[in-house]
Scaffold this active site. Structure first.
Site, mmCIF file in Angstrom:
data_model
loop_
_atom_site.group_PDB
_atom_site.id
_atom_site.type_symbol
_atom_site.label_atom_id
_atom_site.label_comp_id
_atom_site.label_asym_id
_atom_site.label_seq_id
_atom_site.Cartn_x
_atom_site.Cartn_y
_atom_site.Cartn_z
ATOM 1 N N ASP A 16 -0.606 -0.318 -4.382
ATOM 2 C CA ASP A 16 -2.037 -0.015 -4.355
ATOM 3 C C ASP A 16 -2.233 1.251 -3.527
ATOM 4 O O ASP A 16 -1.797 1.318 -2.375
ATOM 5 C CB ASP A 16 -2.794 -1.193 -3.724
ATOM 6 C CG ASP A 16 -4.302 -1.004 -3.736
ATOM 7 O OD1 ASP A 16 -4.785 -0.048 -4.370
ATOM 8 O OD2 ASP A 16 -4.999 -1.841 -3.111
ATOM 9 N N ASN A 46 -5.401 2.761 -3.230
ATOM 10 C CA ASN A 46 -6.799 2.863 -2.802
ATOM 11 C C ASN A 46 -7.381 4.262 -3.068
ATOM 12 O O ASN A 46 -8.125 4.817 -2.253
ATOM 13 C CB ASN A 46 -6.953 2.494 -1.322
ATOM 14 C CG ASN A 46 -6.739 1.002 -1.079
ATOM 15 O OD1 ASN A 46 -5.698 0.594 -0.563
ATOM 16 N ND2 ASN A 46 -7.691 0.176 -1.481
ATOM 17 N N LYS A 52 0.850 -1.189 0.000
ATOM 18 C CA LYS A 52 0.000 0.000 0.000
ATOM 19 C C LYS A 52 0.888 1.243 0.000
ATOM 20 O O LYS A 52 1.886 1.300 0.739
ATOM 21 C CB LYS A 52 -0.908 -0.002 1.235
ATOM 22 C CG LYS A 52 -1.830 -1.220 1.335
ATOM 23 C CD LYS A 52 -2.975 -1.167 0.345
ATOM 24 C CE LYS A 52 -3.940 -2.332 0.564
ATOM 25 N NZ LYS A 52 -5.085 -2.304 -0.370
ATOM 26 N N ASP A 80 -9.308 -0.947 -9.599
ATOM 27 C CA ASP A 80 -9.980 -1.812 -8.634
ATOM 28 C C ASP A 80 -11.338 -1.164 -8.302
ATOM 29 O O ASP A 80 -12.363 -1.475 -8.917
ATOM 30 C CB ASP A 80 -9.089 -1.976 -7.393
ATOM 31 C CG ASP A 80 -9.724 -2.765 -6.257
ATOM 32 O OD1 ASP A 80 -10.890 -3.179 -6.383
ATOM 33 O OD2 ASP A 80 -9.069 -2.963 -5.216
ATOM 34 N N LYS A 126 -12.791 -8.536 -8.643
ATOM 35 C CA LYS A 126 -13.367 -8.837 -7.328
ATOM 36 C C LYS A 126 -14.842 -9.135 -7.571
ATOM 37 O O LYS A 126 -15.618 -8.228 -7.931
ATOM 38 C CB LYS A 126 -13.215 -7.654 -6.367
ATOM 39 C CG LYS A 126 -11.800 -7.457 -5.864
ATOM 40 C CD LYS A 126 -11.706 -6.339 -4.842
ATOM 41 C CE LYS A 126 -10.261 -6.188 -4.350
ATOM 42 N NZ LYS A 126 -10.085 -4.998 -3.481
HETATM 43 MG MG MG Z 1 -7.070 -2.491 -4.352
#
Ligand code: MG
Length: 416
Positions: free
Chosen positions: A229, A231, A199, A279, A303
């Protein structure tokens, strides 16, 4: 004028939609269960810290007709305890399932003599709760679980991947210092992970990524590939910070900008060679197609819950694979129930990158089911997880573990 060719349904999506058409199960009731599972260590992202894993489970109580044996269907919801990843959190999905989706399933069952509807007929239920794909996906999974268990078929068997092995990627939360991060990376490397996702947060991304590169240059043994990532923590004013990561050979930069900021993702993708992965932005198959075709992303994080369920995920996987678009299965720090499902998806053939499919014991201090078999392959030193062929989407949760970690339950009658 020529007729428009009919859309071709991919074979695996056809097989998924046919689940439950070959047998009959009476629905006798349903239960919503909230559990709270302890993490091995808190998980930090750019937007919050998770100290435990609350989960909502859907439990359908079914029976073979004429007084036959009981058959359970379980579905784990991917929603987190807060809204840092998605607008749907555990309280929201509980409410949606209690007020809308389970009554909708009951109405559907009553219309066919009290039988559990087949998976392919559930689309109208999703329409009852637009904008709630995570809640819907849990219900879809529970329905499929009951049907597959009754038929003695595993989800992996349906997909044709039972018994295969998957090399998982690991996910690391934010660390307090570069030294702490590199210690965690070294542990992942020793465990045989082929990929480690880290992250990143605005301001320290270059220090993080250059530290990873420095570690990789001198690391003995297994050296995993890295991806980062964010986010959605970066703004359009941060483009140059992300461009500076381009020389480091990352597998991809995942969701740097906010979910609706597709323009910044497109601009970044045009300026760097490192693939940009989406994502949070991808809320269904149409969004995936639009993002890839427009150059907004070149790698797709699959996902199932965010995309609208397993059917939607199979649609995306088929489309990506047919077009040679790399995809990988993302994780939501699932319990062993949810991870059985995503591991089976990650074993599908195609241009698939290592997914967030680490064994649950690497992040959960307690689980609802026993672990998947895993081992390190001699020679390569890579960790692999075996895809089980247990009937259903996943094994039935262990009763003692449920009793230990359950914080709330609600019984709902579906037969009246
Ligand atoms: Mg992600």
């Amino acid at each position: 004028m020529e007729a428009t060719p009919a859309a071709v349904t991919p074979p695996l999506l056809q097989a998924w939609n046919a689940v439950g058409t070959g047998g009959a199960l009476l629905v006798e009731g349903a239960e919503l269960v909230r559990v709270d599972l302890p993490f091995v260590a808190p998980v930090g992202t750019a937007v919050g810290t998770h100290r435990s894993r609350p989960l909502v489970l859907v439990h359908l109580r079914c029976r073979r007709p004429d007084g036959g044996e009981a058959v359970d269907g379980w579905g784990e919801c991917a929603a987190l305890g807060d809204t840092t990843y998605d607008a749907e959190d555990v309280d929201g999905v509980w409410s949606t399932l209690e007020r809308v989706l389970l009554p909708g399933l009951a109405a559907g069952a009553r219309s066919i003599g009290g039988l559990l509807p087949p998976v392919g007929s559930l689309e109208s239920l999703a329409g009852l709760a637009p904008g709630h794909p995570l809640a819907y996906a849990a219900l879809e999974t529970a329905v499929a679980d009951a049907h597959l268990r009754a038929a003695g078929t595993s989800f992996a068997g349906l997909l044709g991947v039972a018994g295969s092995e998957v090399a998982p990627g690991a996910v690391l939360g934010t660390a307090d210092s570069p030294a702490e991060l590199l210690d965690a990376v070294a542990r992942c490397a020793d465990a045989g992970f082929v990929r480690v996702k880290v992250k990143i947060v605005p301001g320290s991304e270059l220090a993080t990524v250059s530290a990873l590169a420095g570690w990789a240059d001198s690391a003995p043994g297994n050296v995993p590939r890295f991806q980062v990532d964010a986010n959605g923590a970066y703004g359009s004013e941060d483009l140059d910070r992300l461009v500076a990561l381009d020389p480091y050979g990352l597998l991809c930069i995942e969701q740097p900008f906010a979910r609706h900021d597709l323009a910044s993702h497109r601009e970044l993708a045009a300026r760097i060679r490192t693939p940009v992965c989406l994502d949070e932005s991808l809320d269904g198959p149409a969004a995936v197609r639009a993002a890839v075709v427009s150059g907004t992303c070149s790698v797709v994080c699959v996902k199932p819950a965010r995309l609208g369920g397993i059917g939607a995920a199979l649609d995306v996987v088929a489309w990506c694979s047919a077009g040679g678009i790399p995809w990988w299965v993302g994780g939501m720090f699932e319990s062993g129930l949810g991870r059985r499902v995503t591991t089976a998806l990650g074993a599908l053939a195609g241009p698939v990158l290592p997914g967030d499919l680490a064994p649950t014991e690497s992040y959960l201090a307690a689980d609802l089911v026993g672990p998947e078999r895993s081992h390190v392959v001699p020679g390569s030193g890579h960790l692999v997880v075996a895809v089980s062929g247990d009937p259903g989407m996943a094994p039935v949760p262990d009763a003692a573990a449920l009793a230990t970690h359950r914080v709330h339950r609600l019984e709902l009658g579906l037969d009246s």
